[in-house]
Design an enzyme around this catalytic site. Structure first.
Site, PDB file in Angstrom:
ATOM      1  N   CYS A 192      31.395  44.578  72.749  1.00 26.50           N
ATOM      2  CA  CYS A 192      32.458  45.583  72.873  1.00 26.50           C
ATOM      3  C   CYS A 192      32.614  46.344  71.561  1.00 26.50           C
ATOM      4  O   CYS A 192      32.734  45.738  70.497  1.00 26.50           O
ATOM      5  CB  CYS A 192      33.772  44.893  73.236  1.00 26.50           C
ATOM      6  SG  CYS A 192      35.218  45.955  73.044  1.00 26.50           S
TER       7      CYS A 192
ATOM      8  N   CYS B 179      36.251  45.453  69.823  1.00 23.90           N
ATOM      9  CA  CYS B 179      36.695  44.141  69.364  1.00 23.90           C
ATOM     10  C   CYS B 179      36.624  44.065  67.832  1.00 23.90           C
ATOM     11  O   CYS B 179      35.762  44.696  67.205  1.00 23.90           O
ATOM     12  CB  CYS B 179      35.837  43.037  69.990  1.00 23.90           C
ATOM     13  SG  CYS B 179      36.364  42.563  71.652  1.00 23.90           S
TER      14      CYS B 179
ATOM     15  N   HIS C 224      40.262  41.292  73.829  1.00 22.05           N
ATOM     16  CA  HIS C 224      39.487  42.102  74.766  1.00 22.05           C
ATOM     17  C   HIS C 224      40.056  42.048  76.188  1.00 22.05           C
ATOM     18  O   HIS C 224      39.924  43.002  76.961  1.00 22.05           O
ATOM     19  CB  HIS C 224      38.043  41.578  74.769  1.00 22.05           C
ATOM     20  CG  HIS C 224      37.091  42.404  75.565  1.00 22.05           C
ATOM     21  ND1 HIS C 224      36.632  43.627  75.140  1.00 22.05           N
ATOM     22  CD2 HIS C 224      36.492  42.181  76.781  1.00 22.05           C
ATOM     23  CE1 HIS C 224      35.791  44.125  76.046  1.00 22.05           C
ATOM     24  NE2 HIS C 224      35.690  43.271  77.047  1.00 22.05           N
TER      25      HIS C 224
ATOM     26  N   ASN D 199      43.426  56.220  79.478  1.00 13.18           N
ATOM     27  CA  ASN D 199      42.793  56.085  80.790  1.00 13.18           C
ATOM     28  C   ASN D 199      42.601  54.607  81.023  1.00 13.18           C
ATOM     29  O   ASN D 199      41.867  53.954  80.278  1.00 13.18           O
ATOM     30  CB  ASN D 199      41.420  56.774  80.830  1.00 13.18           C
ATOM     31  CG  ASN D 199      41.546  58.277  80.732  1.00 13.18           C
ATOM     32  OD1 ASN D 199      42.456  58.873  81.287  1.00 13.18           O
ATOM     33  ND2 ASN D 199      40.630  58.906  80.000  1.00 13.18           N
TER      34      ASN D 199
ATOM     35  N   SER E 271      35.718  53.464  80.366  1.00 11.26           N
ATOM     36  CA  SER E 271      34.407  52.817  80.336  1.00 11.26           C
ATOM     37  C   SER E 271      34.421  51.522  79.530  1.00 11.26           C
ATOM     38  O   SER E 271      33.397  50.881  79.365  1.00 11.26           O
ATOM     39  CB  SER E 271      33.349  53.785  79.787  1.00 11.26           C
ATOM     40  OG  SER E 271      33.675  54.166  78.473  1.00 11.26           O
TER      41      SER E 271
ATOM     42  N   HIS F 230      38.558  46.897  77.039  1.00 15.60           N
ATOM     43  CA  HIS F 230      39.359  46.535  75.862  1.00 15.60           C
ATOM     44  C   HIS F 230      40.558  47.487  75.784  1.00 15.60           C
ATOM     45  O   HIS F 230      40.385  48.705  75.830  1.00 15.60           O
ATOM     46  CB  HIS F 230      38.517  46.645  74.581  1.00 15.60           C
ATOM     47  CG  HIS F 230      39.174  45.968  73.419  1.00 15.60           C
ATOM     48  ND1 HIS F 230      38.646  44.882  72.777  1.00 15.60           N
ATOM     49  CD2 HIS F 230      40.358  46.217  72.801  1.00 15.60           C
ATOM     50  CE1 HIS F 230      39.457  44.498  71.806  1.00 15.60           C
ATOM     51  NE2 HIS F 230      40.506  45.301  71.807  1.00 15.60           N
TER      52      HIS F 230
ATOM     53  N   HIS G 103      42.937  50.124  75.082  1.00 19.20           N
ATOM     54  CA  HIS G 103      42.918  51.192  74.089  1.00 19.20           C
ATOM     55  C   HIS G 103      43.394  52.508  74.665  1.00 19.20           C
ATOM     56  O   HIS G 103      43.397  52.709  75.880  1.00 19.20           O
ATOM     57  CB  HIS G 103      41.495  51.371  73.518  1.00 19.20           C
ATOM     58  CG  HIS G 103      40.547  52.021  74.477  1.00 19.20           C
ATOM     59  ND1 HIS G 103      40.022  51.371  75.580  1.00 19.20           N
ATOM     60  CD2 HIS G 103      40.036  53.280  74.526  1.00 19.20           C
ATOM     61  CE1 HIS G 103      39.221  52.184  76.241  1.00 19.20           C
ATOM     62  NE2 HIS G 103      39.214  53.357  75.640  1.00 19.20           N
TER      63      HIS G 103
ATOM     64  N   GLN H 264      43.716  56.995  73.508  1.00 18.31           N
ATOM     65  CA  GLN H 264      43.087  58.038  72.709  1.00 18.31           C
ATOM     66  C   GLN H 264      44.127  59.034  72.225  1.00 18.31           C
ATOM     67  O   GLN H 264      45.212  59.139  72.794  1.00 18.31           O
ATOM     68  CB  GLN H 264      42.043  58.785  73.533  1.00 18.31           C
ATOM     69  CG  GLN H 264      40.891  57.927  74.023  1.00 18.31           C
ATOM     70  CD  GLN H 264      39.749  58.767  74.570  1.00 18.31           C
ATOM     71  OE1 GLN H 264      39.270  59.701  73.922  1.00 18.31           O
ATOM     72  NE2 GLN H 264      39.310  58.451  75.771  1.00 18.31           N
TER      73      GLN H 264
HETATM   74  O1  G1P Z   1      36.642  59.511  76.240  1.00 14.48           O
HETATM   75  P1  G1P Z   1      36.131  58.562  77.280  1.00 14.48           P
HETATM   76  O2  G1P Z   1      37.068  57.422  77.514  1.00 14.48           O
HETATM   77  O3  G1P Z   1      34.717  58.133  77.036  1.00 14.48           O
HETATM   78  O4  G1P Z   1      36.088  59.425  78.628  1.00 14.48           O
HETATM   79  C1  G1P Z   1      37.091  59.488  79.588  1.00 14.48           C
HETATM   80  O5  G1P Z   1      38.234  60.227  79.131  1.00 14.48           O
HETATM   81  C2  G1P Z   1      38.022  61.610  78.843  1.00 14.48           C
HETATM   82  C3  G1P Z   1      39.346  62.242  78.485  1.00 14.48           C
HETATM   83  O6  G1P Z   1      40.279  62.159  79.537  1.00 14.48           O
HETATM   84  C4  G1P Z   1      37.345  62.330  80.011  1.00 14.48           C
HETATM   85  O7  G1P Z   1      36.978  63.625  79.595  1.00 14.48           O
HETATM   86  C5  G1P Z   1      36.106  61.589  80.492  1.00 14.48           C
HETATM   87  O8  G1P Z   1      35.590  62.213  81.633  1.00 14.48           O
HETATM   88  C6  G1P Z   1      36.487  60.134  80.811  1.00 14.48           C
HETATM   89  O9  G1P Z   1      35.357  59.413  81.239  1.00 14.48           O
END
Ligand code: G1P
Ligand code: G1P
Lengths: 381, 381
Positions: free
Chosen positions: B52, B55, B121, B183, B191, B194, B196, B198
C-alpha cells in the site's frame, strides 16, 4: 495547430452549449489503476431469451404480452418515473414564510415509453446497419411528432415517413419536453441487454435542455440570428482535429468541451430544430452517423461499449424563439477510459467542484477516427 | 406534515443552494432490479499492507518513502491533476474570430494533496471515534489556513490548534479554491482502501462552489444580510423530518433537494464561513457529526458504505461579500439505493435531462435516524 501545448498542461475548457467549464489534466492517465474493474458484458447471449421482458411474444412484469414484432416495439414503461394522472398537488402556504421559500416542490406529470431497437435479444445498435437503424429513427420521429403541441410550428411539417408499424396514442395532456435516451451496458445502469431505449416526456423543461436552450438563445441574440451549433460545426470542419466521422447531413465530433473520455456529439450540419425537420435523406444520414459511433465505440476496446446517449432538440411546446433556437443533436457519454475494464469515475472532485477529464478530446477523436473504422470486431471472431 | 402526498406523486424539488431542480419519483423503487451488482468491499483487510502506498514506512510510486506517522500524513499527490508550475499559456488570436469564441481554454495551476485518516490500512472514518477523527479536522484546518490569501479576513483568525505533526509548505502562488474531498469505496472510484482523502487547490473558482456562492450572495442581498443555510437549518430543526443527527454546533440532514439516495449534508448551525471560523468545541462537534454520518451509513446495509464527500466553505481569496456569504458545510453523496449490492445509477435521463431520485429524502432520513444509530455493526461480528 496552435493548441499543441494543451496536450501537456492542465487547463479549463468552456462549454458554450451549457455555459459551464471543465478541467482537463492530460498527464493524469499515467497513474497506475488498482481500483474497480468493470466486467465486460457477455457477447454470447441467445437471440431469444424466454425470460426477457422485451423479446417478441414474451409476458411483461405487469402481465401485458409483447406482440411478435419485427424491428421496433414501443410501450408505456411498466415502472414509469412520471405518470399521466396522479393526485393533484399545489404548494400552499404563505410564500413569505421561510419554509415555503426553502422547501419548494412542484408536481410533474408525463409519460414514459420503452422502445426496442431490434427483435433480437443479442444485438446492439453497433451490430445493426444504417438501414436497420432507420426504423428506430422513424419511430422516434413518429413519437416526437405525435406529442407536439398544435401551436408548435413544427407540428405542421409533412413527415414522409414509411407506413408506421404501431399507432401512437395521443398523450392525455400537452407536455413540454421529450427526452429520448438509451442506457447501454451494466456500467451505465442498464438492467436488460435486449437493445432498447427510453423516452420520458414531462411537464416542465428539465435542467439540461433548459441550460442549452438559454445558451442557444443568447447566441442568436448576440449574433444576428446566427446558430451556435451551426457555427461550431463550421469551426470543427475547418480544424478537423476533433472530427470522428461526417456525411452530408451530420458531423460526429468529440466536442472541444467533452467531459466523458470518449464523449461524442452527433450534430446536424445545417440548422435543424428537431427530428421532424430532417428530410428522408437526412434521416438516413443520421442513421449512418449513429451506426458509425456505436460500431467505432465497440471497436475501440473490442468490447460492447457502455454509454448513455440522448437527443436534444426543440421542446414540444415553447415560444417561437425557443423552438427556432433549438438545434438537433445527440450526445453519447461513455465511461470507459483505458480498456474494456477500466472506466473513468466522475466522483469526488467532479461532483464537488467541477468535471475533470484525463485525455484530451483531440486524442480521443484521433483514436475513434483513425483506429476504429471498418467492420465490427466481433464479425472476425 | 402537509407534504404527505409527496410520498406518492412525481414532483420536482428546488435546490436553493445550487439554483437547480431535480425530479423525485417515489414509486419507482418498486421495479425489479436485474442490473449490475456492486461487490461489497472486503472487511478483512490487514492492518498493514506492504504494497500500500499510504501505509507508514512504505515507498510510494515515485520513490518517496512515507514516515512512520501516527494518525494523519499529508503529501503532494504523485499524480496531481494540477501542478504548481507548467508551460505558460494564454489563448491568443482575434476574439471576434468564431473559433476563438467557440474553442475557449484557460490555463489552471494548483496543488494536489493526499491525506491519510489513520495509519491503519483496514480502518475507515466509520471505525474511528470522534476523538480519532479530530486530528483529520485539525489537519484540514491547518492546510486551509496556510493557503489563505493574506488579504482574506479569515487569515487573521487565531486557530487554537494543537501542535501540528507536520509543517505545510506555503504554495508558490495564491490559489482561489481549495476542494477537500474523499472518494470512499471502489464504486466511487477509490483505488486504495487505506483511509484517505484528497485536497485539490486551484486558480479559478470551480463550477459547483461558484454556483453555490452565487445563490448564497443572492439570498443575502434579498434578505438583508440573512444567510440561506442558517435559515435552512432553522426550518429543518422546526420540521424535524429530514434530520439524521444534531449536536450543539452541527446539523446532519438529508436535504430537501437531495439527489443521491442517502445524500446527507453536515452544516454548521450558526453562520461559520470556513474551517478557521470553528471554535475548539465546534471542531469536536464537527468530528462527532462526521463519525455519526459514516457509522450510520455503514449500519444501514451492514456494509462498508461507498460515498464521495466534500467540504464547501469560503474561497481562499475573494471579495469580502464572497467570503462573508460562504457557509461551511460538507456534502456526502453515496450511491447505494436498496442494499449493499444495488446502487442508483445517475445515467441517461439524469445526464441528458435532470437528476432523478427514487426514494424521498424524508424516507432516507427516517432510516438513517431511527434504524442506524448505536454501535458499528462490525463490532458485533
Ligand atoms: O485521484 P484518484 O483517487 O486516483 O482518482 C479518483 O478521484 C478523482 C477525483 O475525484 C477522479 O478524477 C478519478 O476518476 C477517480 O478514480
Ligand atoms: O429505467 P431503468 O432502465 O430501469 O433505469 C435506469 O435508467 C434510469 C433513467 O436514466 C435511471 O434513473 C436508473 O437509475 C437506471 O438504472
Amino acid at each position: 495547430m496552435p493548441e499543441e501545448i494543451l496536450n501537456d498542461i492542465s487547463h479549463r475548457r468552456y462549454n458554450p452549449l451549457r455555459g459551464s467549464w471543465l478541467l482537463v489534466s492530460p498527464h493524469r492517465t499515467k497513474r497506475p489503476w488498482q481500483g474497480q474493474q468493470e466486467s465486460p458484458s457477455k457477447i454470447t447471449l441467445p437471440e431469444y431469451d424466454p425470460s426477457c421482458y422485451l423479446c417478441p411474444g414474451n409476458k411483461r412484469a405487469q402481465g401485458d404480452v409483447n406482440p411478435k414484432y419485427e424491428n421496433t416495439f414501443v410501450f408505456v414503461n411498466d415502472y414509469s418515473a412520471v405518470k399521466e394522472s396522479q393526485a393533484e398537488y399545489t404548494q400552499g402556504g404563505d410564500p413569505s414564510d421561510l419554509s415555503n421559500l426553502l422547501l419548494r416542490a412542484a408536481p410533474v406529470t408525463g409519460k414514459c415509453y420503452v422502445l426496442t431497437f431490434s427483435s433480437s435479444h443479442n444485438l446492439t445498435l453497433a451490430d445493426l446497419t444504417p438501414a436497420q437503424i432507420l426504423p428506430v429513427i422513424n419511430l422516434w420521429t413518429q413519437i416526437y411528432a405525435s406529442h407536439l403541441s398544435p401551436s408548435n410550428p413544427l407540428s405542421s411539417i409533412p413527415l414522409n415517413l414509411p407506413a408506421p408499424t404501431q399507432t401512437i396514442e395521443k398523450p392525455s395532456a400537452q407536455y413540454t419536453w421529450m427526452q429520448i435516451f438509451e442506457n447501454k451496458g451494466a456500467a451505465m445502469g442498464c438492467s436488460n441487454p435486449h437493445p432498447h431505449g427510453q423516452i420520458w416526456t414531462t411537464t416542465g423543461l428539465p435542467e439540461e435542455p433548459a441550460a442549452e436552450l438559454q445558451q442557444l438563445i443568447k447566441y442568436r441574440r448576440e449574433h444576428e440570428g446566427g446558430n451556435l451549433l451551426e457555427d461550431y460545426v463550421k469551426v470543427e470542419i475547418e480544424k478537423k482535429e476533433r472530427i470522428v466521422f461526417e456525411n452530408a447531413g451530420f458531423l460526429v465530433v468529440c466536442p472541444w468541451w467533452a467531459v466523458w473520455p470518449f464523449e461524442v456529439m452527433v450534430v446536424s450540419k445545417k440548422h435543424k430544430r428537431a427530428l421532424v425537420d430532417l428530410s428522408v435523406e437526412e434521416r438516413s444520414d443520421f442513421a449512418e452517423a449513429v451506426a458509425e459511433v456505436t460500431r467505432r465505440y465497440d471497436n475501440l476496446f473490442e468490447t460492447s461499449f457502455p454509454y448513455s446517449s440522448g437527443i436534444h432538440q426543440a421542446p414540444l411546446e415553447g415560444t417561437e424563439e425557443e423552438i427556432n433556437a433549438s438545434h438537433f443533436h445527440m450526445h453519447f457519454y461513455p465511461p470507459l477510459l483505458r480498456s474494456a475494464t477500466v472506466r473513468k469515475f466522475l466522483v469526488g472532485y467532479e461532483l464537488m467542484a467541477e468535471p475533470q477529464r484525463d485525455i484530451t478530446p483531440e486524442q480521443a477523436a484521433k483514436r475513434l477516427r483513425e483506429d476504429c473504422g471498418g467492420e465490427l470486431y466481433r464479425k472476425h471472431l
